[in-house]
Write an enzyme that holds these catalytic residues in place. Structure first.
Site, mmCIF file in Angstrom:
data_model
loop_
_atom_site.group_PDB
_atom_site.id
_atom_site.type_symbol
_atom_site.label_atom_id
_atom_site.label_comp_id
_atom_site.label_asym_id
_atom_site.label_seq_id
_atom_site.Cartn_x
_atom_site.Cartn_y
_atom_site.Cartn_z
ATOM 1 N N PHE A 115 45.731 -14.591 21.739
ATOM 2 C CA PHE A 115 46.120 -16.071 21.425
ATOM 3 C C PHE A 115 45.659 -17.005 22.214
ATOM 4 C CE2 PHE A 115 49.069 -19.413 21.249
ATOM 5 C CZ PHE A 115 49.214 -19.600 19.931
ATOM 6 N N ASP A 134 41.744 -16.771 30.070
ATOM 7 C CA ASP A 134 42.668 -17.661 29.284
ATOM 8 C C ASP A 134 43.979 -17.157 30.204
ATOM 9 O OD1 ASP A 134 44.817 -18.552 28.175
ATOM 10 O OD2 ASP A 134 44.398 -18.279 26.090
ATOM 11 N N LYS A 170 50.984 -23.834 30.472
ATOM 12 C CA LYS A 170 52.548 -23.358 30.591
ATOM 13 C C LYS A 170 53.399 -23.514 31.803
ATOM 14 C CE LYS A 170 52.732 -20.835 26.549
ATOM 15 N NZ LYS A 170 51.512 -20.239 25.900
HETATM 16 C C1 LIG Z 1 50.670 -20.544 24.854
HETATM 17 C C2 LIG Z 1 49.167 -19.988 24.920
HETATM 18 C C3 LIG Z 1 48.274 -20.786 24.460
HETATM 19 C C4 LIG Z 1 48.398 -21.982 23.969
HETATM 20 O O1 LIG Z 1 49.129 -23.160 24.572
HETATM 21 P P1 LIG Z 1 49.636 -24.572 24.093
HETATM 22 O O2 LIG Z 1 50.045 -25.268 25.198
HETATM 23 O O3 LIG Z 1 50.844 -24.160 23.159
HETATM 24 O O4 LIG Z 1 48.343 -25.145 23.186
HETATM 25 C C5 LIG Z 1 46.921 -20.536 24.836
HETATM 26 N N1 LIG Z 1 46.486 -19.150 25.249
HETATM 27 C C6 LIG Z 1 47.779 -18.339 25.897
HETATM 28 C C7 LIG Z 1 47.568 -17.113 26.393
HETATM 29 C C8 LIG Z 1 48.976 -18.752 25.559
HETATM 30 O O5 LIG Z 1 49.982 -18.102 25.940
#
Ligand SMILES: *Cc1c(COP(=O)(O)O)cnc(C)c1O
Length: 396
Positions: free
Chosen positions: A138, A223, A252
């Site tokens: 994700f 990420d 986050k």
């Molecule tokens: C939440 C998340 C995203 C996206 O972040 P947003 O602030 O919602 O755009 C990307 N990568 C990971 C691993 C995430 O948990």
């Protein structure tokens, strides 16, 4: 307003991207939140890993008040003191060299995709633009980041996806090696896949990706939108695995609740971003960076990573005691990014937990996922476990 009144208004005027959200939360303190009808909940979702310090932490509230009264926004046409201070604090505590600030995780990953491609092009490898990403990943909801997200359900209806992404199974080194070609420029991976079901890497997987990147001159991008900021026990997730990426993205819990994203990179790669190549109007503005600075300082000074490891281990121990009596398969994760993996659908269990006063969500249908504040105590874990046990007894 009551929950019913808020729900009615929201349903009429807000696009239905989130479905029936059940609760309307109006106040928070530490790991607790209250809904509009005055019902109290223990929050083990933490705003999806955003509220690392819990709700309304005094250091966060003080930083917001102080900076809001001084300077909120000026644009990146000028130097910004709290932005520089936040960058230094992050860089002093990791192996990367420079930062870029934006407003969200998706935007941080967009920046990483652009930087990786630009750096490789600057090396003269003009035909290399493909990025290898992992199934069940994700990476966000923009066009580039849904394309990077190797899950068909996020693509449906939005086709065509962007060119230049290749998907392989997570935790499968030979598959990555087989996918590498002269067109490849980078590998993008979450050290632990959170949305994808709390999937953890096998011993040697991340190190193996590092080796492949070194061998083929590729950019390794982690990420860490969810794993950074001590969630796994170390300030950055990569430090728990001893594998340093070339680019790292975060968001986050970086801002203690205010929206901020960021990208860190090695200097020789960061150098490919020259004036005019990338920007964000709001990115790293005085307000959010002052708050993020207070947040990161608190995480470091209060050694919340150590607490995350301790409390994570305690949560696993307590939940595993229920394993013999309920259809529980295992606990997965690291630190306070963890999931109770059920052998039956866990959606009803998650709903029952909320009814019983614990907020946690079901991920990938079988996993009850926990992302509580990093400063929880054993008493909070006990409270959560007793609600989970009660909810198990009532649903299975
Ligand atoms: C939440 C998340 C995203 C996206 O972040 P947003 O602030 O919602 O755009 C990307 N990568 C990971 C691993 C995430 O948990």
């Amino acid at each position: 307003m009551t929950t019913a009144e808020i729900k009615e208004m929201a349903t009429a005027y807000i696009m239905n991207t989130y479905g029936d959200r059940k609760l309307a939360l109006v106040r928070g303190e530490g790991p607790y939140v209250w809904d509009a009808d005055g019902v109290k909940y223990l929050d083990f979702l933490g705003g999806i890993a955003v509220n690392g310090l819990g709700h309304c932490h005094p250091n966060v509230v003080a930083a917001i008040r102080e900076q809001a009264a001084k300077l909120i926004h000026v644009s990146n046409l000028y130097y910004i003191e709290p932005q520089a201070k936040l960058a230094k604090l992050l860089i002093d505590n990791c192996d990367l060299d420079q930062c870029f600030f934006c407003n969200s995780g998706a935007e941080a990953n967009e920046a990483a995709i652009k930087l990786a491609r630009k750096y490789i092009k600057d090396q003269g490898r003009t035909g290399a633009y493909e990025i290898i990403t992992m199934e069940n990943s994700f990476h966000g909801r923009t066009m580039a980041t849904i394309t990077a997200t190797a899950q068909p359900k996020y693509h449906k209806g939005f086709e065509p996806m962007l060119p230049g992404f290749q998907y392989v199974p997570y935790d499968d080194l030979p598959a990555v090696e087989a996918a590498i070609s002269e067109k490849t420029c980078a590998i993008l991976v979450e050290p632990i896949q959170s949305e994808g079901g709390v999937n953890t890497p096998s011993e040697g997987y991340l190190a193996g990706l590092r080796e492949l990147c070194d061998k083929h001159n590729l950019v390794l991008v982690f990420d860490e939108v969810q794993t950074a900021m001590a969630r796994l026990g170390t300030l950055f997730g990569y430090q728990s695995y001893g594998v340093v990426p070339d680019i790292l993205t975060m968001a986050k819990s970086l801002g203690g609740g205010v929206p901020i994203g960021g990208m860190l990179a090695k200097k020789h790669i960061a150098d490919s971003f020259v004036p005019g190549t990338h920007a964000a109007t709001f990115g790293g503005n005085p307000l959010v960076t002052a708050v993020a600075y207070a947040t990161v300082r608190t995480i470091i000074d209060e050694k919340l990573g150590e607490n995350a490891i301790k409390m994570g281990a305690y949560l696993v121990d307590q939940l595993m005691k229920l394993k013999d009596r309920y259809p529980i398969k295992e606990m997965r994760g690291k630190g306070l990014l963890c999931g109770l993996v059920m052998s039956i659908d866990a959606n009803a269990l998650a709903a029952k937990c909320i009814e019983n006063g614990l907020i946690a969500i079901c991920t990938n249908n079988y996993v009850l996922r926990f992302l509580p504040p990093l400063n929880i105590t054993a008493a909070h874990v006990d409270e959560a476990v007793s609600i989970i046990e009660k909810s198990l007894a009532e649903t299975v």
